[in-house]
Design a protein around this motif. Structure first.
Motif, PDB file in Angstrom:
ATOM      1  N   ALA A 412       0.817  -1.214   0.000  1.00 19.22           N
ATOM      2  CA  ALA A 412       0.000   0.000   0.000  1.00 19.22           C
ATOM      3  C   ALA A 412       0.850   1.263   0.000  1.00 19.22           C
ATOM      4  CB  ALA A 412      -0.939  -0.013   1.214  1.00 19.22           C
ATOM      5  N   ASN A 413       1.904   1.276   0.755  1.00 16.14           N
ATOM      6  CA  ASN A 413       2.751   2.467   0.804  1.00 16.14           C
ATOM      7  C   ASN A 413       3.930   2.395  -0.156  1.00 16.14           C
ATOM      8  OD1 ASN A 413       4.226   0.508   2.037  1.00 16.14           O
ATOM      9  ND2 ASN A 413       4.362   1.534   4.051  1.00 16.14           N
ATOM     10  N   GLU A 414       3.925   1.369  -0.993  1.00 17.27           N
ATOM     11  CA  GLU A 414       4.911   1.183  -2.053  1.00 17.27           C
ATOM     12  C   GLU A 414       6.350   1.086  -1.536  1.00 17.27           C
ATOM     13  OE1 GLU A 414       4.506   3.956  -5.232  1.00 17.27           O
ATOM     14  OE2 GLU A 414       2.488   3.264  -5.774  1.00 17.27           O
ATOM     15  N   ASP A 415       6.503   0.584  -0.303  1.00 20.92           N
ATOM     16  CA  ASP A 415       7.852   0.398   0.197  1.00 20.92           C
ATOM     17  C   ASP A 415       8.349  -1.033   0.001  1.00 20.92           C
ATOM     18  OD1 ASP A 415       6.218  -0.879   1.993  1.00 20.92           O
ATOM     19  OD2 ASP A 415       7.303  -0.159   3.779  1.00 20.92           O
ATOM     20  N   THR A 416       7.446  -1.921  -0.509  1.00 21.52           N
ATOM     21  CA  THR A 416       7.800  -3.320  -0.749  1.00 21.52           C
ATOM     22  C   THR A 416       7.251  -3.768  -2.101  1.00 21.52           C
ATOM     23  OG1 THR A 416       7.746  -3.817   1.613  1.00 21.52           O
ATOM     24  CG2 THR A 416       7.648  -5.693   0.090  1.00 21.52           C
ATOM     25  N   ALA A 417       8.106  -4.408  -2.895  1.00 18.88           N
ATOM     26  CA  ALA A 417       7.662  -4.986  -4.172  1.00 18.88           C
ATOM     27  C   ALA A 417       7.407  -6.478  -3.965  1.00 18.88           C
ATOM     28  CB  ALA A 417       8.710  -4.776  -5.249  1.00 18.88           C
ATOM     29  N   HIS A 418       6.233  -6.940  -4.394  1.00 19.28           N
ATOM     30  CA  HIS A 418       5.880  -8.364  -4.286  1.00 19.28           C
ATOM     31  C   HIS A 418       5.922  -8.996  -5.682  1.00 19.28           C
ATOM     32  CE1 HIS A 418       4.417  -8.431  -0.062  1.00 19.28           C
ATOM     33  NE2 HIS A 418       4.190  -7.129  -0.302  1.00 19.28           N
ATOM     34  N   TYR A 419       6.689 -10.062  -5.799  1.00 22.08           N
ATOM     35  CA  TYR A 419       6.737 -10.829  -7.054  1.00 22.08           C
ATOM     36  C   TYR A 419       6.114 -12.204  -6.799  1.00 22.08           C
ATOM     37  CZ  TYR A 419       9.985  -7.518  -9.206  1.00 22.08           C
ATOM     38  OH  TYR A 419      10.565  -6.397  -9.738  1.00 22.08           O
ATOM     39  N   GLU A 420       5.124 -12.567  -7.602  1.00 25.48           N
ATOM     40  CA  GLU A 420       4.493 -13.896  -7.493  1.00 25.48           C
ATOM     41  C   GLU A 420       4.928 -14.743  -8.691  1.00 25.48           C
ATOM     42  OE1 GLU A 420       0.201 -15.267  -6.106  1.00 25.48           O
ATOM     43  OE2 GLU A 420       0.175 -14.647  -8.213  1.00 25.48           O
ATOM     44  N   GLU A 438      12.736  -6.262 -11.800  1.00 27.34           N
ATOM     45  CA  GLU A 438      13.149  -4.871 -12.034  1.00 27.34           C
ATOM     46  C   GLU A 438      14.132  -4.447 -10.938  1.00 27.34           C
ATOM     47  OE1 GLU A 438      12.263  -3.407 -14.722  1.00 27.34           O
ATOM     48  OE2 GLU A 438      10.735  -4.865 -15.341  1.00 27.34           O
ATOM     49  N   TYR A 439      15.345  -4.888 -11.009  1.00 24.18           N
ATOM     50  CA  TYR A 439      16.319  -4.707  -9.935  1.00 24.18           C
ATOM     51  C   TYR A 439      16.554  -3.236  -9.583  1.00 24.18           C
ATOM     52  CZ  TYR A 439      17.216  -9.536 -11.311  1.00 24.18           C
ATOM     53  OH  TYR A 439      17.067 -10.854 -11.611  1.00 24.18           O
ATOM     54  N   ALA A 440      16.817  -2.434 -10.580  1.00 25.24           N
ATOM     55  CA  ALA A 440      17.182  -1.030 -10.325  1.00 25.24           C
ATOM     56  C   ALA A 440      15.987  -0.186  -9.918  1.00 25.24           C
ATOM     57  CB  ALA A 440      17.851  -0.434 -11.559  1.00 25.24           C
ATOM     58  N   ASP A 441      14.775  -0.570 -10.303  1.00 25.75           N
ATOM     59  CA  ASP A 441      13.587   0.254 -10.066  1.00 25.75           C
ATOM     60  C   ASP A 441      12.773  -0.200  -8.860  1.00 25.75           C
ATOM     61  OD1 ASP A 441      14.227   1.735 -12.306  1.00 25.75           O
ATOM     62  OD2 ASP A 441      13.079   0.421 -13.654  1.00 25.75           O
ATOM     63  N   ASP A 442      13.174  -1.258  -8.190  1.00 26.59           N
ATOM     64  CA  ASP A 442      12.399  -1.751  -7.052  1.00 26.59           C
ATOM     65  C   ASP A 442      12.739  -0.982  -5.781  1.00 26.59           C
ATOM     66  OD1 ASP A 442      10.757  -3.672  -8.136  1.00 26.59           O
ATOM     67  OD2 ASP A 442      12.269  -5.262  -8.032  1.00 26.59           O
ATOM     68  N   VAL A 478      15.927  -8.816   0.032  1.00 26.48           N
ATOM     69  CA  VAL A 478      15.058  -9.731  -0.698  1.00 26.48           C
ATOM     70  C   VAL A 478      14.739 -10.933   0.180  1.00 26.48           C
ATOM     71  CG1 VAL A 478      17.015 -10.914  -1.800  1.00 26.48           C
ATOM     72  CG2 VAL A 478      14.749 -11.065  -2.829  1.00 26.48           C
ATOM     73  N   GLU A 479      13.488 -11.359   0.137  1.00 22.14           N
ATOM     74  CA  GLU A 479      13.034 -12.515   0.913  1.00 22.14           C
ATOM     75  C   GLU A 479      12.240 -13.460   0.010  1.00 22.14           C
ATOM     76  OE1 GLU A 479      10.338 -13.612   4.887  1.00 22.14           O
ATOM     77  OE2 GLU A 479      10.370 -11.559   4.067  1.00 22.14           O
TER      78      GLU A 479
END
Length: 501
Positions: A412-420, A438-442, A478-479
């Motif tokens: 919601a606050n765009e501080d985490t990128a989720h990849y499924e 998107e390594y550089a833009d995440d 990254v997790e």
């Protein structure tokens, strides 16, 4: 019911041998079917002996011994094993360069190799033969059976043509009247009587080669039992074992499908080895399952048990030992007509129907064609099957690899990128996995959800390690979450222990 009991029942097709002996009707059907096959084996055995560069009796002895022995040793009831063209072509160089004794030694060693391969579970590899390869195998087989008959037309009198036409009509119409007597047997009897009574000038079995004057006798090859001999015969023996098992197991699977029964492929592999050893010890050239004669036995004659296989070997023995003069009168035209009908019944006409081709995925049709075409070029069924399985595997990998997707969303606050990650991850699909992030833009934290995927190989673990490394280079945390138990264990064991490239 316990698992062993279920397995025993599974490999016990009906009717059984005991069922046949309790029923005069079934016994008559099985014995007559064996007689038809015995007759059909004669020209093939002689022709294959010539193809192997050995006397005609070597092919006949091989067919007699193998048909009888496989009835007890084999895993597929009603399947016919005898001298074959595939084995003849593999071992021909041994006969040409070293002579008959070395050829027999090669056959015996090839049988030993087949038993070893059977013990190693080679029969279980049949589960990896796709249906499209099986259809291609069947269609190529049917074409080869028909094409093989064309050589009999060379130098034939015009009478052979009407004889074939009449024979085909009998094969088509007689089963409509009764199925108590196999139509192929009726064709052989009627046409042989016609040749004898009308003194017709047509090609007969007697013109194919000299027949033996007695039964096969024990034979041990006169070769030095040295490492040098082993070096000479081992490559040919291994080739013979591989080709023989492939044709035999494919034929067994075909009969399974036709009869809606199961057969023990491991026992069949070992039985083929035992039959080849016995064939060599009685002066035979070895062989494997005969697809054309098996189709005569199972489809044209309706046989279902080992009784028919045993009867075929015994009847062939009687023919070559006692009934040589009568056997010499059998017209080749009658046998050609039977094989043409077998080819027609064997071909899967549904597979080339326009409606089928329209519905079938193109990859399935391609696999069928690449199975058929190499066989027609090389006249070797094994080549087509190997190429067909290889192409089917490539097309399957290509198709599955495209099913893997990576979807990117943000918190919601765009501080985490989720990849499924969704799909099966193995070398073909994981090679492109690293390019979908998107390594550089995440943002400074990335979560990779693997709950809809599965890790199958080291290539995928290496790809995940590479992704983590790229994010670390951008100071991004990254997790990886959601790995199922098997994938998590596999990933934990290999992660960080694979060389980077």
């Amino acid at each position: 019911m316990s698992a062993p009991a279920r397995d025993k029942e599974r490999y016990w097709p009906r009717p059984t041998v005991m069922d046949v002996f309790r029923s005069p009707k079934l016994l008559t059907k099985e014995v007559l079917a064996g007689m038809v096959v015995g007759l059909a084996l004669i020209p093939e055995a002689i022709a294959f002996a010539i193809a192997a560069g050995v006397p005609a009796e070597v092919g006949l002895f091989s067919s007699i011994v193998m048909a009888i022995s496989i009835a007890f040793l084999g895993g597929r009831p009603a399947m016919i094993t005898a001298a074959t063209a595939a084995i003849a072509l593999v071992i021909r160089p041994v006969a040409d360069e070293y002579g008959l004794d070395y050829l027999i030694a090669t056959v015996i060693l090839g049988g030993i190799f087949q038993i070893v391969l059977g013990l190693l579970g080679v029969g279980k590899l049949m589960r990896f033969i796709p249906r499209s390869v099986m259809v291609g195998f069947v269609n190529a087989l049917a074409i080869l059976i028909a094409v093989a008959q064309l050589e009999h037309f060379t130098g034939a009198a015009w009478l052979m043509y009407p004889m074939i036409i009449v024979s085909i009509l009998i094969l088509w119409l007689f089963p409509k009247l009764t199925k108590a007597v196999p139509a192929p047997l009726v064709v052989v009897i009627v046409m042989t009587l016609a040749v004898w009574l009308l003194n017709l000038d047509v090609k007969t079995v007697g013109g194919l080669g000299e027949l033996p004057g007695g039964p096969p006798m024990p034979f041990f090859p006169d070769v030095p039992l040295t490492f040098e001999t082993l070096q000479i015969i081992a490559p040919y023996a291994l080739g013979m074992a591989a080709v023989g098992l492939m044709e035999s197991l494919m034929t067994a699977k075909l009969v399974d499908d036709i009869t809606d029964t199961h057969s023990n492929k491991t026992r069949e592999a070992m039985g083929q080895g035992g039959a080849n050893i016995l064939s060599g010890l009685f002066g035979g050239m070895g062989g494997c399952a005969m697809i054309g004669q098996t189709m005569i036995n199972v489809r044209a004659s309706g046989a279902r048990t080992r009784v028919s296989t045993f009867a075929a070997g015994v009847f062939l023995l009687i023919l070559v030992w006692f009934l040589g003069p009568i056997m010499n009168l059998i017209p080749i035209g009658a046998l050609v007509a039977i094989m043409f009908m077998v080819a027609f019944l064997t071909f899967d006409w549904h597979s080339i129907a326009p409606s089928t081709l329209k519905r079938m995925p193109k990859s399935e049709t391609i696999v069928m064609l690449v199975t058929v075409i190499p066989v027609l070029i090389t006249h070797n069924l094994s080549v087509g099957v190997i190429i067909g399985v290889f192409v089917a595997a490539i097309l399957f990998v290509r198709r599955v690899a495209h099913f893997t997707t990576v979807t990117r969303t943000f918190s919601a606050n765009e501080d985490t990128a989720h990849y499924e990650v969704d799909g099966e991850l193995f070398f073909a699909s994981s090679n492109d996995l690293t390019t979908q992030f998107e390594y550089a833009d995440d943002p400074k934290r990335v979560v990779i959800d693997m709950s809809k995927s599965h890790v199958w190989d080291a290539s995928t673990v290496a790809a995940l390690d590479g992704i983590e490394q790229k994010y670390r280079e951008h100071d991004i945390e990254v997790e990886i979450i959601g790995l199922n138990e098997a994938s998590g264990t596999f990933h934990a064991r290999l992660s960080g222990n694979l060389p980077s490239h």
